[in-house]
Structures are given as structure tokens and as C-alpha cells.
Design a protein around this motif. Structure first.
Motif, PDB file in Angstrom:
ATOM      1  N   ALA A 104       0.829  -1.202   0.000  1.00 29.82           N
ATOM      2  CA  ALA A 104       0.000   0.000   0.000  1.00 29.82           C
ATOM      3  C   ALA A 104       0.869   1.259   0.000  1.00 29.82           C
ATOM      4  CB  ALA A 104      -0.923  -0.012   1.212  1.00 29.82           C
ATOM      5  N   LEU A 105       1.957   1.229   0.764  1.00 32.65           N
ATOM      6  CA  LEU A 105       2.853   2.381   0.794  1.00 32.65           C
ATOM      7  C   LEU A 105       3.534   2.585  -0.557  1.00 32.65           C
ATOM      8  CD1 LEU A 105       4.487   1.833   4.305  1.00 32.65           C
ATOM      9  CD2 LEU A 105       2.734   3.504   3.696  1.00 32.65           C
ATOM     10  N   LEU A 106       3.958   1.493  -1.176  1.00 29.51           N
ATOM     11  CA  LEU A 106       4.617   1.594  -2.473  1.00 29.51           C
ATOM     12  C   LEU A 106       3.660   2.070  -3.561  1.00 29.51           C
ATOM     13  CD1 LEU A 106       6.851  -1.617  -2.412  1.00 29.51           C
ATOM     14  CD2 LEU A 106       7.546   0.757  -2.039  1.00 29.51           C
ATOM     15  N   MET A 107       2.356   1.739  -3.420  1.00 34.29           N
ATOM     16  CA  MET A 107       1.384   2.204  -4.401  1.00 34.29           C
ATOM     17  C   MET A 107       1.305   3.723  -4.422  1.00 34.29           C
ATOM     18  SD  MET A 107       0.063  -0.007  -6.364  1.00 34.29           S
ATOM     19  CE  MET A 107      -1.226   1.064  -6.993  1.00 34.29           C
ATOM     20  N   ASP A 108       1.501   4.367  -3.244  1.00 30.21           N
ATOM     21  CA  ASP A 108       1.509   5.831  -3.217  1.00 30.21           C
ATOM     22  C   ASP A 108       2.640   6.363  -4.092  1.00 30.21           C
ATOM     23  OD1 ASP A 108      -0.630   5.838  -1.490  1.00 30.21           O
ATOM     24  OD2 ASP A 108       0.609   5.940   0.322  1.00 30.21           O
ATOM     25  N   ARG A 111       1.692   5.813  -7.798  1.00 35.80           N
ATOM     26  CA  ARG A 111       0.721   6.785  -8.317  1.00 35.80           C
ATOM     27  C   ARG A 111       1.370   8.149  -8.518  1.00 35.80           C
ATOM     28  NH1 ARG A 111      -2.772   4.140  -4.313  1.00 35.80           N
ATOM     29  NH2 ARG A 111      -4.154   2.704  -5.422  1.00 35.80           N
ATOM     30  N   GLU A 112       2.278   8.505  -7.624  1.00 34.34           N
ATOM     31  CA  GLU A 112       2.995   9.768  -7.804  1.00 34.34           C
ATOM     32  C   GLU A 112       3.812   9.726  -9.084  1.00 34.34           C
ATOM     33  OE1 GLU A 112       2.938  12.679  -6.185  1.00 34.34           O
ATOM     34  OE2 GLU A 112       1.250  11.840  -5.070  1.00 34.34           O
ATOM     35  N   GLY A 113       4.400   8.544  -9.356  1.00 29.16           N
ATOM     36  CA  GLY A 113       5.178   8.397 -10.575  1.00 29.16           C
ATOM     37  C   GLY A 113       4.333   8.554 -11.817  1.00 29.16           C
ATOM     38  N   LEU A 114       3.077   8.055 -11.745  1.00 31.56           N
ATOM     39  CA  LEU A 114       2.190   8.192 -12.897  1.00 31.56           C
ATOM     40  C   LEU A 114       1.852   9.651 -13.182  1.00 31.56           C
ATOM     41  CD1 LEU A 114      -0.340   5.245 -12.351  1.00 31.56           C
ATOM     42  CD2 LEU A 114       1.598   5.337 -13.925  1.00 31.56           C
ATOM     43  N   LYS A 115       1.854  10.469 -12.114  1.00 28.96           N
ATOM     44  CA  LYS A 115       1.522  11.883 -12.293  1.00 28.96           C
ATOM     45  C   LYS A 115       2.693  12.670 -12.887  1.00 28.96           C
ATOM     46  CE  LYS A 115      -1.586  11.871  -8.283  1.00 28.96           C
ATOM     47  NZ  LYS A 115      -1.806  12.410  -6.920  1.00 28.96           N
ATOM     48  N   ALA A 116       3.883  12.113 -12.750  1.00 23.97           N
ATOM     49  CA  ALA A 116       5.064  12.834 -13.236  1.00 23.97           C
ATOM     50  C   ALA A 116       5.042  12.939 -14.755  1.00 23.97           C
ATOM     51  CB  ALA A 116       6.336  12.120 -12.778  1.00 23.97           C
ATOM     52  N   GLU A 117       5.680  13.948 -15.271  1.00 25.18           N
ATOM     53  CA  GLU A 117       5.727  14.149 -16.721  1.00 25.18           C
ATOM     54  C   GLU A 117       6.539  13.039 -17.372  1.00 25.18           C
ATOM     55  OE1 GLU A 117       7.132  17.527 -19.974  1.00 25.18           O
ATOM     56  OE2 GLU A 117       7.305  17.877 -17.830  1.00 25.18           O
ATOM     57  N   ARG A 118       6.018  12.490 -18.449  1.00 24.81           N
ATOM     58  CA  ARG A 118       6.695  11.408 -19.151  1.00 24.81           C
ATOM     59  C   ARG A 118       7.143  11.915 -20.519  1.00 24.81           C
ATOM     60  NH1 ARG A 118       5.487   6.434 -16.632  1.00 24.81           N
ATOM     61  NH2 ARG A 118       6.544   5.457 -18.356  1.00 24.81           N
ATOM     62  N   THR A 119       8.249  11.412 -20.955  1.00 23.82           N
ATOM     63  CA  THR A 119       8.736  11.801 -22.276  1.00 23.82           C
ATOM     64  C   THR A 119       8.230  10.854 -23.356  1.00 23.82           C
ATOM     65  OG1 THR A 119      10.761  10.536 -21.901  1.00 23.82           O
ATOM     66  CG2 THR A 119      10.800  12.879 -21.323  1.00 23.82           C
ATOM     67  N   ASP A 136      -2.082  -6.610 -14.712  1.00 23.52           N
ATOM     68  CA  ASP A 136      -2.531  -6.690 -13.324  1.00 23.52           C
ATOM     69  C   ASP A 136      -2.083  -5.464 -12.531  1.00 23.52           C
ATOM     70  OD1 ASP A 136      -3.823  -9.052 -13.736  1.00 23.52           O
ATOM     71  OD2 ASP A 136      -2.295 -10.325 -12.805  1.00 23.52           O
ATOM     72  N   GLN A 137      -0.879  -4.978 -12.800  1.00 26.56           N
ATOM     73  CA  GLN A 137      -0.401  -3.774 -12.129  1.00 26.56           C
ATOM     74  C   GLN A 137      -1.300  -2.586 -12.432  1.00 26.56           C
ATOM     75  OE1 GLN A 137       3.595  -3.424 -13.594  1.00 26.56           O
ATOM     76  NE2 GLN A 137       4.489  -4.679 -11.968  1.00 26.56           N
ATOM     77  N   LEU A 138      -1.684  -2.455 -13.694  1.00 24.21           N
ATOM     78  CA  LEU A 138      -2.545  -1.334 -14.081  1.00 24.21           C
ATOM     79  C   LEU A 138      -3.923  -1.461 -13.433  1.00 24.21           C
ATOM     80  CD1 LEU A 138      -1.562  -1.044 -17.851  1.00 24.21           C
ATOM     81  CD2 LEU A 138      -0.996   0.555 -16.011  1.00 24.21           C
ATOM     82  N   GLN A 139      -4.436  -2.682 -13.351  1.00 21.37           N
ATOM     83  CA  GLN A 139      -5.721  -2.873 -12.683  1.00 21.37           C
ATOM     84  C   GLN A 139      -5.646  -2.453 -11.221  1.00 21.37           C
ATOM     85  OE1 GLN A 139      -8.418  -6.361 -13.976  1.00 21.37           O
ATOM     86  NE2 GLN A 139      -6.361  -7.202 -14.099  1.00 21.37           N
ATOM     87  N   ARG A 140      -4.598  -2.911 -10.547  1.00 25.34           N
ATOM     88  CA  ARG A 140      -4.459  -2.607  -9.116  1.00 25.34           C
ATOM     89  C   ARG A 140      -4.253  -1.114  -8.870  1.00 25.34           C
ATOM     90  NH1 ARG A 140      -3.782  -7.381  -6.298  1.00 25.34           N
ATOM     91  NH2 ARG A 140      -3.120  -9.178  -7.537  1.00 25.34           N
ATOM     92  N   SER A 141      -3.659  -0.422  -9.833  1.00 22.25           N
ATOM     93  CA  SER A 141      -3.382   1.002  -9.641  1.00 22.25           C
ATOM     94  C   SER A 141      -4.601   1.875  -9.891  1.00 22.25           C
ATOM     95  CB  SER A 141      -2.240   1.436 -10.561  1.00 22.25           C
ATOM     96  OG  SER A 141      -2.659   1.419 -11.925  1.00 22.25           O
ATOM     97  N   ALA A 142      -5.637   1.342 -10.524  1.00 23.79           N
ATOM     98  CA  ALA A 142      -6.824   2.143 -10.843  1.00 23.79           C
ATOM     99  C   ALA A 142      -7.545   2.567  -9.562  1.00 23.79           C
ATOM    100  CB  ALA A 142      -7.763   1.362 -11.745  1.00 23.79           C
ATOM    101  N   THR A 143      -7.987   3.811  -9.537  1.00 21.23           N
ATOM    102  CA  THR A 143      -8.677   4.330  -8.357  1.00 21.23           C
ATOM    103  C   THR A 143     -10.121   4.733  -8.634  1.00 21.23           C
ATOM    104  OG1 THR A 143      -7.846   6.555  -8.818  1.00 21.23           O
ATOM    105  CG2 THR A 143      -6.519   5.157  -7.354  1.00 21.23           C
TER     106      THR A 143
END
Length: 334
Positions: A104-108, A111-119, A136-143
Motif C-alpha cells: 500500500a505504501l509503495l502504491m503511493d 501513483r505519484e510516478g504516474l503523475k510525473a511528466e513522461r517523455t 494486473d499492475q494497471l488494474q491494481r493502480s486504478a482508483t
């Protein structure tokens, strides 16, 4: 790393979930039948080297499943299974709880990484295991929301693989919308039953005559598509990050959703409750399957199928199958 060495091919290790290997398992079972055995007696009984028996006993002693009696020659006594194994189970549950908390802590951070700007606009995933793991990772990350287009071809003859993770996702309040290709219900023996289980758990499902591609979107921020539209395996996939291509994919899903036939709808109180067979029949009717295909699917005769369909249409006050599907959805039968 396996502390005890690998088991023989196909050999089950019942206590493996508690961190014990095949030799430890056999040693403990032998002591249950022959308490007070020595290292030499254990080695002879199991037909293994003495040093291997000594190591297995040390592992069991450390786990609290074995104790040694005092004396010039050490004899080993087993702990009662209801006490010794229960203690190991509690330890394992505590360990899994710590891992769950860490996840749960690593998911935070994730999610922060997903918000970061991507090239990069697209991420290429190759290899069947890597593709399934990423999905499965993408499913688990969905909010908030997951959207899916489900269409053949599939890797196996029985249709799409079961997505048990969806039940967990629905339980934590994520909206799941799925549009199914009618061909999936016609060609896959267990597809209709699987879809009904998802719907009962809260999935919003619809069906249409033809879908152009397989697709999954997550929180409308990422999309997941196979590299090949015709592939029968999951050897490659593309993860689409925010860009104009993602906007197009979201638009395609929204347009298809508006045109697809609902398999569920807000239910209205109804004094008549259909049985399991009628619910399965309704799902197949709503999918557009032909009478003979429905008969084959339900293992009914063609005549029985026609009779059951006519009775359902009369009960729902519908003249066509499409009307029957909508009426059943309004009454909470689907």
C-alpha cells in the motif's frame, strides 16, 4: 532461495506454503508416526544421507515443530500439529500483513510516478508473463474507473482467461465497464456465466455485434492494447500514456458504449424472481445467440429451448428478444 532443495517433478509439498521443503515435510510426518527417532533412524527411514536428515531436523526445530530430548544420543519429538502448525500459520499471516502494508505504501509512490511528466507516449511490453503482470499492475493502480473492450480471438478455446482480480477491484469501489463482442458469448462455453458473475459483483456490462479491437483503459489516463489485433496470445502489448492517441481510444470506447446493449440496468422491485436457468437463458438471448447455439450452450434440446424462450418473452411482455433483454434489465433480472 530454497533452503531444502527442489522437490521431484510433480511432487507436492503440503507444508511448502509455510516455508518447509519436501524433506522437512517427510521428516515431520515420519516423527509423527515414530516419535523419539534419532537422526540416523530418520535418515534410514527416508533413505537420505544423514547430513540431510540433520539439516531437516534443524529446520523443523527452528520452526518449533520438533524438539530434542536430553541424552547422549539426541532423540526428536514432534510438536502436536494443531499447535505447531497454527503458530507457523500465524507467523506467515503476520508476514503477509507486513507485505500488504508495504504494498500500500509503495502504491503511493507508484501513483505519484504516474503523475510525473513522461517523455515517451507509448510503452512496449513484450513476453506473455510481462504482459499479464503489467496488466494486473494497471488494474491494481486504478482508483476510479476501468473500461474494457472484450473480443475474440482468445489464446484458448474456452475464451478469455478469468479475471478474478476484478472482484477485488469492484469491492474497493472502482467502476468497471465492459463491452463484450457477441462472438465471445457464442464461441466461449463459459463466457456468459463469467459475465453474469462480474455483473452480480457490480460490473456494468454491455454487448455489441462487433468490436474493432481489444482495449482496457485505467482512470482514463492510460490505455492497454495488444500489439497485434489478430494475435491469439499475449506476447506483446502497448501501454498508451496521455496523448492524442489515448484521446482517440477513449472516444472509441465512449461511442461503442452508447450504442451497445446493456446487460444490466437499475433494477425495479419485482415479485417474480427468475431461476438460475432463466437468468442464463436471458443473458444468452441478450447477447444475440441463435436458438441452436443457446441449446448447445445450455445442453438443452432445440424444442425445449424454443419453449423456454417463448415462455420468457410472454412473462416479460416482449415481442422481440431485444425488447426482452431491456425488460429483463429494468426488472433486475440481468
Amino acid at each position: 532461495m530454497d533452503r531444502t532443495g527442489p522437490a521431484a517433478d510433480g511432487e507436492a509439498v503440503p507444508l511448502g506454503a509455510l516455508g518447509l521443503g519436501a524433506v522437512e515435510d517427510r521428516t515431520y510426518r515420519t516423527l509423527l508416526r515414530l516419535p523419539g527417532s534419532t537422526t540416523a533412524e530418520i535418515a534410514e527411514s527416508l533413505e537420505i544421507p544423514r547430513h540431510r536428515a540433520r539439516r531437516a531436523l534443524a529446520v523443523l526445530e527452528h520452526a518449533g515443530l520438533v524438539s530434542r530430548s536430553p541424552g547422549a544420543v539426541a532423540r526428536f519429538l514432534p510438536a502436536a500439529p494443531d499447535v505447531g502448525l497454527e503458530a507457523l500459520v500465524r507467523d506467515k499471516e503476520a508476514e503477509l500483513g507486513r507485505i500488504r502494508t508495504l504494498g500500500a505504501l509503495l502504491m503511493d509512490d507508484y501513483r505519484e510516478g504516474l503523475k510525473a511528466e513522461r517523455t515517451e507516449l507509448c510503452e512496449i511490453v513484450t513476453g506473455s508473463e510481462a504482459v499479464l503482470r503489467r496488466f494486473d499492475q494497471l488494474q491494481r493502480s486504478a482508483t476510479s474507473e476501468i473500461q474494457v473492450l472484450d473480443t475474440p480471438p482468445y489464446s484458448g478455446p474456452r475464451g478469455p482467461r478469468s479475471n478474478d482480480l476484478e472482484f477485488e477491484i469492484l469491492a474497493r469501489g472502482v467502476t468497471c465497464k465492459a463491452i463484450y463482442d457477441r462472438a465471445a458469448l457464442e464461441r466461449s462455453p463459459l463466457a456468459a456465466d463469467a459475465i453474469l458473475r462480474y455483473v452480480q459483483a457490480g460490473e456494468q456490462a454491455r454487448v455489441t455485434s462487433r468490436l474493432p479491437l481489444k482495449l482496457a483503459t485505467f482512470d482514463r489516463k492510460l490505455a492497454f492494447v495488444p500489439q497485434s489485433l489478430n494475435q491469439r496470445d499475449v506476447s506483446g502489448a502497448i501501454v498508451v500514456h496521455p496523448c492524442s492517441l489515448l484521446d482517440v481510444l477513449l472516444y472509441v470506447f465512449d461511442e461503442l458504449w452508447e450504442r451497445a446493449t446493456p446487460l444490466t440496468a437499475p433494477s425495479e422491485p419485482d415479485t417474480v424472481v427468475p431461476g438460475p436457468d432463466d437468468r442464463r437463458l436471458l443473458a444468452l438471448l441478450a447477447s444475440g445467440m441463435k436458438d441452436q447455439a443457446i441449446a448447445n450452450h445450455l445442453d438443452w434440446s432445440y424444442r425445449t429451448t424454443r419453449r423456454r424462450i417463448a415462455a420468457l418473452l410472454e412473462e416479460l411482455g416482449a415481442e422481440t428478444r431485444f425488447q426482452a433483454g431491456l425488460a429483463a434489465a429494468r426488472r433486475g433480472w440481468l
